[in-house]
Design a protein around this motif. Structure first.
Motif, PDB file in Angstrom:
ATOM      1  N   CYS A  22      34.374  67.490  45.899  1.00 27.47           N
ATOM      2  CA  CYS A  22      34.695  68.923  45.854  1.00 27.47           C
ATOM      3  C   CYS A  22      33.500  69.810  46.171  1.00 27.47           C
ATOM      4  N   CYS A  32      35.561  66.108  39.123  1.00 27.12           N
ATOM      5  CA  CYS A  32      36.989  65.921  39.390  1.00 27.12           C
ATOM      6  C   CYS A  32      37.542  64.600  38.861  1.00 27.12           C
ATOM      7  N   ARG A  50      39.877  72.389  43.760  1.00 26.75           N
ATOM      8  CA  ARG A  50      38.788  71.456  44.050  1.00 26.75           C
ATOM      9  C   ARG A  50      39.185  70.020  43.695  1.00 26.75           C
TER      10      ARG A  50
END
Length: 140
Positions: A22, A32, A50
């Motif tokens: 991201c 993430c 993201r």
């Protein structure tokens, strides 16, 4: 609750210590990856965007479907394992914080396919469902 994601065939698992796709400074496992494995929920529409980009990059189809609004989610999703996502740029956001129920994220995602570079540009709409941010679709 921890979830084991189903990955796109032919795409290796992303290392928790690797940079997060991201583009934020934290390693994937602390960024993430937390959302992908179900250890946390994205706190804002931008973080969900993201994390969804990262899910495309690592081939996590389950996460993409899980974070898609039930009203607009397709019954299945098939990712092209030949596409390599190479960068994300957030261009603008509206709403999408803890104080909102809706938000948009305007972004540019770069990819490489068959030796050619390309990009996807979209203004995505997000809403809260059961207290969690979900992707609705392209904003009008």
């Amino acid at each position: 609750m921890s979830r084991k994601p189903s990955r796109t065939p032919g795409r290796p698992a992303h290392s928790p210590a690797a940079p997060c796709p991201c583009g934020l400074a934290a390693p994937y496992g602390e960024c993430c990856g937390l959302f992908h494995r179900g250890a946390a929920a994205a706190p804002t529409a931008e973080r969900l965007m993201r994390s969804r980009y990262s899910a495309f990059a690592v081939g996590d189809q389950d996460y993409l479907l899980r974070t898609w609004s039930a009203a607009t989610r397709p019954p299945a999703l098939e990712l092209d394992p030949r596409v390599r996502w190479t960068g994300l740029q957030i261009l603008a956001t509206t709403g999408g914080t803890a104080f909102h129920t809706e938000g948009t994220v305007d972004f540019r995602a770069r990819y490489r396919l068959s030796g050619m570079d390309g990009e996807q540009r979209e203004k995505s709409a997000f809403t809260r469902a059961d207290g969690h941010w979900v992707y609705v679709g392209e904003a009008g």
